[in-house]
Design a protein around this motif. Structure first.
Motif, PDB file in Angstrom:
ATOM      1  N   GLU A 113       0.813  -1.213   0.000  1.00 10.00           N
ATOM      2  CA  GLU A 113       0.000   0.000   0.000  1.00 10.00           C
ATOM      3  C   GLU A 113       0.850   1.268   0.000  1.00 10.00           C
ATOM      4  N   ASN A 114       2.066   1.188   0.487  1.00  7.80           N
ATOM      5  CA  ASN A 114       2.882   2.394   0.659  1.00  7.80           C
ATOM      6  C   ASN A 114       4.194   2.268  -0.112  1.00  7.80           C
ATOM      7  N   CYS A 115       4.113   2.056  -1.413  1.00 10.61           N
ATOM      8  CA  CYS A 115       5.305   1.868  -2.253  1.00 10.61           C
ATOM      9  C   CYS A 115       5.233   2.792  -3.461  1.00 10.61           C
ATOM     10  N   PRO A 116       5.496   4.069  -3.302  1.00 17.58           N
ATOM     11  CA  PRO A 116       5.405   4.995  -4.443  1.00 17.58           C
ATOM     12  C   PRO A 116       6.536   4.813  -5.453  1.00 17.58           C
ATOM     13  N   ASN A 117       7.712   4.370  -4.996  1.00 20.02           N
ATOM     14  CA  ASN A 117       8.862   4.195  -5.904  1.00 20.02           C
ATOM     15  C   ASN A 117       8.908   2.741  -6.375  1.00 20.02           C
ATOM     16  N   GLN A 118       8.691   2.552  -7.682  1.00 21.40           N
ATOM     17  CA  GLN A 118       8.634   1.195  -8.216  1.00 21.40           C
ATOM     18  C   GLN A 118       9.567   1.060  -9.421  1.00 21.40           C
ATOM     19  N   VAL A 119      10.154  -0.132  -9.569  1.00 19.55           N
ATOM     20  CA  VAL A 119      11.059  -0.431 -10.680  1.00 19.55           C
ATOM     21  C   VAL A 119      10.659  -1.765 -11.295  1.00 19.55           C
ATOM     22  N   ILE A 120      11.156  -2.002 -12.513  1.00 17.41           N
ATOM     23  CA  ILE A 120      10.859  -3.265 -13.209  1.00 17.41           C
ATOM     24  C   ILE A 120      11.876  -4.320 -12.784  1.00 17.41           C
ATOM     25  N   ASP A 121      11.406  -5.537 -12.547  1.00 21.87           N
ATOM     26  CA  ASP A 121      12.280  -6.636 -12.128  1.00 21.87           C
ATOM     27  C   ASP A 121      11.829  -7.917 -12.819  1.00 21.87           C
ATOM     28  N   TYR A 122      12.792  -8.755 -13.190  1.00 20.31           N
ATOM     29  CA  TYR A 122      12.471 -10.082 -13.716  1.00 20.31           C
ATOM     30  C   TYR A 122      11.959 -10.972 -12.582  1.00 20.31           C
ATOM     31  N   PHE A 123      11.124 -11.951 -12.944  1.00 15.74           N
ATOM     32  CA  PHE A 123      10.721 -12.964 -11.967  1.00 15.74           C
ATOM     33  C   PHE A 123      10.322 -14.229 -12.702  1.00 15.74           C
ATOM     34  N   LEU A 124      10.254 -15.338 -11.970  1.00 14.52           N
ATOM     35  CA  LEU A 124       9.866 -16.625 -12.515  1.00 14.52           C
ATOM     36  C   LEU A 124       8.411 -16.868 -12.138  1.00 14.52           C
ATOM     37  N   PRO A 125       7.478 -16.799 -13.079  1.00 15.30           N
ATOM     38  CA  PRO A 125       6.060 -16.994 -12.754  1.00 15.30           C
ATOM     39  C   PRO A 125       5.826 -18.338 -12.060  1.00 15.30           C
ATOM     40  N   ASN A 126       4.972 -18.301 -11.046  1.00 15.21           N
ATOM     41  CA  ASN A 126       4.602 -19.474 -10.253  1.00 15.21           C
ATOM     42  C   ASN A 126       5.776 -20.047  -9.447  1.00 15.21           C
ATOM     43  N   VAL A 127       6.900 -19.333  -9.424  1.00 15.51           N
ATOM     44  CA  VAL A 127       8.054 -19.769  -8.644  1.00 15.51           C
ATOM     45  C   VAL A 127       8.487 -18.676  -7.671  1.00 15.51           C
ATOM     46  N   SER A 128       8.746 -17.484  -8.195  1.00 18.23           N
ATOM     47  CA  SER A 128       9.222 -16.382  -7.355  1.00 18.23           C
ATOM     48  C   SER A 128       8.153 -16.016  -6.319  1.00 18.23           C
ATOM     49  N   THR A 129       8.616 -15.651  -5.139  1.00 22.38           N
ATOM     50  CA  THR A 129       7.705 -15.289  -4.069  1.00 22.38           C
ATOM     51  C   THR A 129       6.858 -14.074  -4.441  1.00 22.38           C
ATOM     52  N   GLY A 130       5.600 -14.092  -4.023  1.00 21.95           N
ATOM     53  CA  GLY A 130       4.705 -12.959  -4.262  1.00 21.95           C
ATOM     54  C   GLY A 130       4.473 -12.152  -3.000  1.00 21.95           C
ATOM     55  N   GLN A 131       5.379 -12.297  -2.027  1.00 20.56           N
ATOM     56  CA  GLN A 131       5.218 -11.584  -0.757  1.00 20.56           C
ATOM     57  C   GLN A 131       5.181 -10.081  -0.988  1.00 20.56           C
ATOM     58  N   ARG A 132       4.222  -9.434  -0.329  1.00 19.95           N
ATOM     59  CA  ARG A 132       4.053  -7.993  -0.469  1.00 19.95           C
ATOM     60  C   ARG A 132       5.126  -7.239   0.315  1.00 19.95           C
ATOM     61  N   CYS A 133       5.421  -6.054  -0.179  1.00 26.10           N
ATOM     62  CA  CYS A 133       6.440  -5.226   0.454  1.00 26.10           C
ATOM     63  C   CYS A 133       5.945  -4.727   1.815  1.00 26.10           C
ATOM     64  N   GLN A 134       6.801  -4.775   2.803  1.00 24.31           N
ATOM     65  CA  GLN A 134       6.506  -4.256   4.137  1.00 24.31           C
ATOM     66  C   GLN A 134       7.702  -3.448   4.640  1.00 24.31           C
ATOM     67  N   HIS A 135       8.226  -2.594   3.765  1.00 19.48           N
ATOM     68  CA  HIS A 135       9.408  -1.840   4.178  1.00 19.48           C
ATOM     69  C   HIS A 135       9.062  -0.733   5.169  1.00 19.48           C
ATOM     70  N   VAL A 136       7.771  -0.422   5.264  1.00 23.76           N
ATOM     71  CA  VAL A 136       7.300   0.480   6.319  1.00 23.76           C
ATOM     72  C   VAL A 136       6.118  -0.194   7.015  1.00 23.76           C
ATOM     73  N   ARG A 137       5.857   0.232   8.252  1.00 26.69           N
ATOM     74  CA  ARG A 137       4.724  -0.314   8.981  1.00 26.69           C
ATOM     75  C   ARG A 137       3.996   0.811   9.714  1.00 26.69           C
ATOM     76  N   GLU A 138       2.722   0.600   9.875  1.00 29.37           N
ATOM     77  CA  GLU A 138       1.896   1.593  10.571  1.00 29.37           C
ATOM     78  C   GLU A 138       2.046   1.428  12.083  1.00 29.37           C
ATOM     79  N   VAL A 139       2.288   2.541  12.762  1.00 31.19           N
ATOM     80  CA  VAL A 139       2.521   2.519  14.204  1.00 31.19           C
ATOM     81  C   VAL A 139       1.588   3.530  14.863  1.00 31.19           C
ATOM     82  N   LEU A 140       1.055   3.179  16.045  1.00 34.88           N
ATOM     83  CA  LEU A 140       0.232   4.094  16.839  1.00 34.88           C
ATOM     84  C   LEU A 140       1.160   4.905  17.731  1.00 34.88           C
ATOM     85  N   VAL A 141       1.120   6.225  17.574  1.00 33.56           N
ATOM     86  CA  VAL A 141       2.035   7.124  18.291  1.00 33.56           C
ATOM     87  C   VAL A 141       1.214   8.097  19.125  1.00 33.56           C
TER      88      VAL A 141
END
Length: 793
Positions: A620-648
């Motif tokens: 949901e929070n990935c404004p900067n995106q680049v093209i990358d090769y991947f192996l369909p049905n093999v490469s992981t489809g895990q979503r990016c979590q480089h940031v996390r929502e925190v209650l402050v």
């Protein structure tokens, strides 16, 4: 009456046949002659020759090398009726007996070529009895061998003076050619010497040999044996020859093949003579320039990717360099491979779906169950993409990927790729195997890169070519009626192979390795248009004892090792600086101006957008995106979590978990979701990053599981530490923690030591004996390690 006569006739024939068969079994033919082992190049030229066991140069002449010119000259001079008699020529015997009894003309023994073969196989004193035995042997030879095979035996046994026997030995040692490449004058020269090997010595009595050669040329011309113009040209050909050393190209491979095929007189290697000669010259000249740096040896392997045939094999810079142990074979020597296995590891990880080229990997000091690798330059980069980690040969990301893949899975693939040392020691190998901890040879490593060049399919390298249809097994003449067994074509045998990697993974690794800037050219050099494009990887072993550089394109894979056979290291010995220049010298010499057709992405490969901050599928929070090769049905489809929502809290001084968040007065903010070791690295290096505020101090809940507990990076679990009492040495305590942790509490043998910041390095002086080191964070999570301390006085 007629029936009785026929029975007697057949009975008599049977008795005679049985008697002859019994005599043949009681007095078998002498064994085949002992030939000088010779190793041929692909084109049939002789690369290397050895003395036979009796210290004679007796190189086997193949049937195809007996040219019509040589055949005519020998038969005209020695035995005109060779094709018609059965070992003994009765007419010649009568004529010889008449001359010998009358005393007119030259005394002769009327020996046929077959009788001469019998005498050469069993040398005896010249007596009447021995002459009769010679005739019987000649008849026996005719019963066992064809005429062509008898002529072949004769040409392999005739003397040429000294320890030189056989027409092929003489042709190579005096004319530096095989018999089928000789001129008419040279062929006649070799045809006339066997009758007077002591008087007509090439290189010593050239004038006498020239006169005798011309005399026979005129006789052959008068007999109409050869065209008149050919004879006239041959008469004008000078004879200025001397004895040359036997061919000595590819000494290491020649020795290896001769040991592998000890009973084979002629061994056809896969080498190409021009490439072998060029590789030897380049290697020898290059190492000569390195001697002042304390580097004395190098080894080179050049492989044709399509056929998997080795076309150049250089075991050392100089086989005759005894001081530098030049007789050692660097192609098969087991050495530390350094970083050369990293492309294979990353390809396996790509096939398992663990990584993609743009995936970011931590490059920070990490303790992998007691193993703490370092990068070659002792520096870390925080986080790097896989393609950068491979291109710059970073050690820590490679160990992390191997830890994720699993050492057994990695070593199993190496075993399938023919790594014998890995096969023998597989149970003892650990994470260090990716940084050179498993022994490997240049041949094995080059084979892995040939696998990458062939779309991930592995097959052993080929050192010898299939035998030709006229070659005989084990150096023995072929019996009548024998036929050579058919063998599959080279293309059939080279195709296929075992699929160790997918074509997609092999392409991705090749694409990364081909992005490196060639070290032999300035950037953007126009002259590079004619130079081959190469994917390449370097490696340097611990202690700078071995420097590797292995590269490939569509045509060739070339492997280079540089170092000392003694194992002595050198400060200058690195793969990039020392081995790579020789690699590109070889590519430029062997593939200059070759078609630069490059690998194309396979159809099974696809590309997608990924988050530039992590290399994973955008969340949901990935404004900067680049093209990358991947192996369909093999490469992981895990979503990016480089940031996390925190209650402050409203003033930003505390964070809340879901259990302690108030009903109001807080806000939601995004914070970097860093791995503990990455956060610890940034903290230690003073690198700016947005750190979480401390957790609500009034929260009474212990959050998180065991996986979020501190990781003790020092000391290493189950390790013995030896401390010097006089130097007052201390033990270091350090750990990595979750981002929210501010303080940790250190305990020794369950006794409180002190409280420290999460990233602080703590030193203390322990007592000798077993120690239990415990670290608890400010959320109540705890980790223990056990070590032993020994103190030296």
């Amino acid at each position: 009456m007629k029936r009785r006569s026929a029975i007697r006739l057949f009975t008599g024939i049977g008795v005679v046949a049985l008697l002859l068969w019994s005599l043949d079994r009681l007095f078998p033919l002498p064994p085949a002659p002992l030939y000088s082992p010779i190793v041929l190049a692909q084109d049939g030229t002789v690369l290397h020759a050895y003395l036979n066991p009796t210290q004679k140069w007796r190189m086997k002449t193949e049937l195809r090398e007996i040219t019509p010119v040589l055949r005519k000259a020998i038969l005209e001079k020695e035995d005109r009726w060779f094709r018609w008699h059965y070992g003994v020529n009765p007419l010649a015997l009568v004529q010889a007996a008449g001359r010998n009894l009358s005393g007119r003309g030259r005394t002769t023994g009327a020996s046929t070529i077959t009788m001469q073969v019998a005498r050469l196989l069993e040398p005896k004193e010249r007596t009447l009895l021995n002459k009769l035995l010679e005739m019987l042997r000649a008849t026996q030879l005719e019963a066992h061998y064809s005429k062509d095979e008898i002529l072949q035996l004769y040409l392999n046994l005739v003397p040429y003076g000294g320890n030189v026997e056989g027409v092929k030995s003489a042709a190579l040692l005096y004319f530096q050619q095989t018999p089928d490449y000789l001129s008419l004058a040279q062929t006649v020269t070799l045809a006339i010497i066997p009758n007077r090997p002591r008087g007509l010595v090439l290189g010593r009595n050239n004038a006498a040999v020239l006169r005798e050669r011309n005399r026979w040329l005129r006789r052959f011309g008068a007999a109409g044996l050869f065209p008149a113009q050919d004879v006239a040209d041959a008469l004008l050909e000078p004879l200025d020859v001397q004895r040359h050393p036997a061919p000595t190209l590819a000494p290491h491979l020649a020795r290896r093949l001769v040991r592998q095929f000890p009973h084979q007189a002629i061994i056809r290697s896969s080498l190409q003579r021009s490439k072998q000669s060029k590789a030897e010259d380049l290697t020898r000249g290059y190492v000569r320039r390195l001697r002042e740096l304390g580097i004395s040896q190098a080894a080179v392997l050049v492989v044709n990717n399509r056929t998997r045939q080795v076309e150049a094999y250089v075991g050392s810079a100089d086989f005759r360099d005894f001081a530098g142990q030049g007789q050692n074979d660097g192609v098969v020597a087991v050495r530390s491979p350094g970083s050369t296995l990293k492309p294979f590891l990353y390809a396996l990880a790509l096939d398992r779906g663990l990584v993609t080229p743009k995936l970011l990997l931590p490059d920070v000091p990490t303790n992998f169950q007691g193993y703490r690798p370092e990068n070659f330059d002792k520096r870390c980069n925080g986080e790097v993409t896989l393609e950068r980690a491979l291109a710059y040969s970073l050690n820590i990301p490679a160990v992390r990927v191997l830890n994720q893949l699993g050492v057994p899975a990695f070593t199993e693939k190496l075993q399938q790729a023919g790594f014998q040392n890995v096969k023998r020691n597989r149970a003892q190998l650990g994470l260090s195997s990716i940084l050179g901890g498993c022994g490997a040879s240049l041949e094995e490593l080059t084979g892995v890169y040939v696998t990458l060049a062939n779309g991930g399919r592995y097959a052993p390298l080929r050192l010898a070519s299939p035998p030709g249809p006229l070659s005989f097994r084990e150096g023995e003449p072929r019996r009548r009626g024998s036929e050579s067994s058919g063998s599959p074509s080279l293309q059939e045998r080279a195709s296929g192979g075992e699929a160790l990697l997918s074509e997609s993974a092999a392409f991705l690794v090749t694409d990364i390795l081909s992005q490196l800037t060639r070290p032999d050219l300035p950037l953007g050099a126009a002259s590079s248009m004619r130079l081959p494009k190469v994917a390449w990887k370097t490696g340097t072993s611990y202690g700078r004892r071995d420097a590797w550089s292995i590269g490939y394109n569509r045509q060739y894979t070339i492997g280079v090792w540089v170092g000392n056979f003694s194992g002595q290291g050198s400060p200058a010995l690195t793969g990039a600086d020392v081995a790579t220049p020789l690699l590109f010298d070889l590519f430029n010499a062997l593939a200059y101006n070759a078609p630069n057709d490059w690998f194309v992405p396979p159809a099974a490969l696809d590309f997608r957008l990924v988050c530039a901050e992590s290399g994973r599928v955008p969340g949901e929070n990935c404004p900067n995106q680049v093209i990358d090769y991947f192996l369909p049905n093999v490469s992981t489809g895990q979503r990016c979590q480089h940031v996390r929502e925190v209650l402050v809290s409203g003033d930003g001084s505390y964070t809340y978990c879901r259990a302690c968040a108030p009903a109001a007065g807080f806000r939601r903010e995004l914070y970097p979701n860093l791995l503990p070791e990455v956060a610890a690295y940034k903290e230690a290096q003073g690198l700016p990053y947005r750190r979480l505020p401390p957790h609500n101090p009034q929260c009474q809940r212990v959050r998180g599981g065991r996986e979020l507990a501190p990781t003790i990076t020092s000391p290493t679990a189950n390790t013995e530490y030896v401390l010097n009492a006089r130097e007052q040495q201390q033990l270091l305590l350090s750990c990595t923690t979750d981002n929210e942790v501010r303080q940790v509490h250190w305990y020794v043998n369950d006794q409180f030591l002190r409280t420290a910041r999460a990233t602080e390095r703590v030193f203390f002086r322990p007592k000798p004996g077993p120690l239990k080191i415990s670290c608890a964070d400010d959320h109540g999570r705890n980790t223990d390690v056990l070590v032993t301390v020994t103190e030296l006085e």
